[in-house]
Design an enzyme around this catalytic site. Sequence first.
Site, mmCIF file in Angstrom:
data_model
loop_
_atom_site.group_PDB
_atom_site.id
_atom_site.type_symbol
_atom_site.label_atom_id
_atom_site.label_comp_id
_atom_site.label_asym_id
_atom_site.label_seq_id
_atom_site.Cartn_x
_atom_site.Cartn_y
_atom_site.Cartn_z
ATOM 1 N N TYR A 24 28.017 -3.244 52.768
ATOM 2 C CA TYR A 24 28.177 -4.367 53.707
ATOM 3 C C TYR A 24 28.615 -5.678 53.054
ATOM 4 O O TYR A 24 28.817 -6.666 53.762
ATOM 5 C CB TYR A 24 26.881 -4.561 54.498
ATOM 6 C CG TYR A 24 26.546 -3.364 55.356
ATOM 7 C CD1 TYR A 24 27.369 -3.006 56.417
ATOM 8 C CD2 TYR A 24 25.427 -2.562 55.082
ATOM 9 C CE1 TYR A 24 27.096 -1.890 57.202
ATOM 10 C CE2 TYR A 24 25.135 -1.452 55.859
ATOM 11 C CZ TYR A 24 25.966 -1.117 56.918
ATOM 12 O OH TYR A 24 25.702 -0.018 57.685
ATOM 13 N N ASN A 54 29.813 -5.954 67.454
ATOM 14 C CA ASN A 54 29.348 -5.073 66.384
ATOM 15 C C ASN A 54 27.885 -4.791 66.678
ATOM 16 O O ASN A 54 27.004 -5.573 66.331
ATOM 17 C CB ASN A 54 29.517 -5.694 65.000
ATOM 18 C CG ASN A 54 29.189 -4.680 63.906
ATOM 19 O OD1 ASN A 54 28.571 -3.637 64.184
ATOM 20 N ND2 ASN A 54 29.585 -4.972 62.680
ATOM 21 N N HIS A 105 26.345 3.992 68.083
ATOM 22 C CA HIS A 105 26.458 5.441 68.012
ATOM 23 C C HIS A 105 25.646 6.180 69.071
ATOM 24 O O HIS A 105 25.766 7.392 69.181
ATOM 25 C CB HIS A 105 26.076 5.897 66.598
ATOM 26 C CG HIS A 105 26.749 5.092 65.524
ATOM 27 N ND1 HIS A 105 28.126 5.009 65.422
ATOM 28 C CD2 HIS A 105 26.251 4.274 64.550
ATOM 29 C CE1 HIS A 105 28.445 4.201 64.406
ATOM 30 N NE2 HIS A 105 27.316 3.739 63.870
ATOM 31 N N ASP A 149 27.415 0.857 79.096
ATOM 32 C CA ASP A 149 27.494 0.606 80.539
ATOM 33 C C ASP A 149 27.535 -0.897 80.818
ATOM 34 O O ASP A 149 28.288 -1.356 81.681
ATOM 35 C CB ASP A 149 26.292 1.227 81.272
ATOM 36 C CG ASP A 149 26.459 2.730 81.507
ATOM 37 O OD1 ASP A 149 27.560 3.252 81.255
ATOM 38 O OD2 ASP A 149 25.484 3.361 81.955
ATOM 39 N N HIS A 202 33.376 -3.072 62.842
ATOM 40 C CA HIS A 202 32.350 -2.646 61.886
ATOM 41 C C HIS A 202 32.765 -3.110 60.502
ATOM 42 O O HIS A 202 33.935 -2.951 60.122
ATOM 43 C CB HIS A 202 32.196 -1.127 61.890
ATOM 44 C CG HIS A 202 31.790 -0.596 63.225
ATOM 45 N ND1 HIS A 202 30.503 -0.699 63.703
ATOM 46 C CD2 HIS A 202 32.522 -0.027 64.210
ATOM 47 C CE1 HIS A 202 30.459 -0.206 64.928
ATOM 48 N NE2 HIS A 202 31.676 0.211 65.254
ATOM 49 N N SER A 205 31.702 -1.812 57.652
ATOM 50 C CA SER A 205 31.921 -0.628 56.817
ATOM 51 C C SER A 205 32.893 0.329 57.511
ATOM 52 O O SER A 205 33.181 0.178 58.703
ATOM 53 C CB SER A 205 30.582 0.082 56.582
ATOM 54 O OG SER A 205 30.095 0.619 57.799
#
Length: 149
Positions: A27, A78, A84, A91, A104, A106
């Site tokens: 990061y 982010n 995930h 929604d 992201h 990474s």
Amino acid sequence: MTATANRVAVLHGVNFDILERRDAGVYGGLSLAQLEHEIEGWARELGLEPIFFQTNAEGEFVEYLHRLPDLADAAIVNAGAWTHYSRAIADALDVAGRPAVEVHLSDVEAREDWRRVSVFDGLVLAKISGKGPDGYREALELLAGELGA
Ligand code: DQA
């Protein structure tokens, strides 16, 4: 006279408050305050007005997205690990109806398999990953074009 649509909400999810304590090899070692400072500068250069939000509570993230139409014209999201699996956040982003880019730090495509899955598929203009802070600059440029700012 119509007001310029140039407000971009930059939303960070779970564990971004401790960004400087996370694996620097993945990061980059910077704090959220440092990251937001960089984003702020890039946004201003592009004529955009950034507003920042971070929470570790999924419900608060959802509630912020409920308010998004009143707060901003576009969003950079982010959501960290929620990316995930949180269909609730996806929604809420869908309901918000604002152009959004997923970012992201990474390279989520090159890590564990589960990080390749994103609940934002089909909801965002683009997914930018693995470019570190520069990914946010790219997202801002994309949104500036989209908003005509
Ligand atoms: C992240 C990638 C996610 O997989 C992870 O859970 C994060 C950070 C990134 O910015 O690289 O918390 O969203």
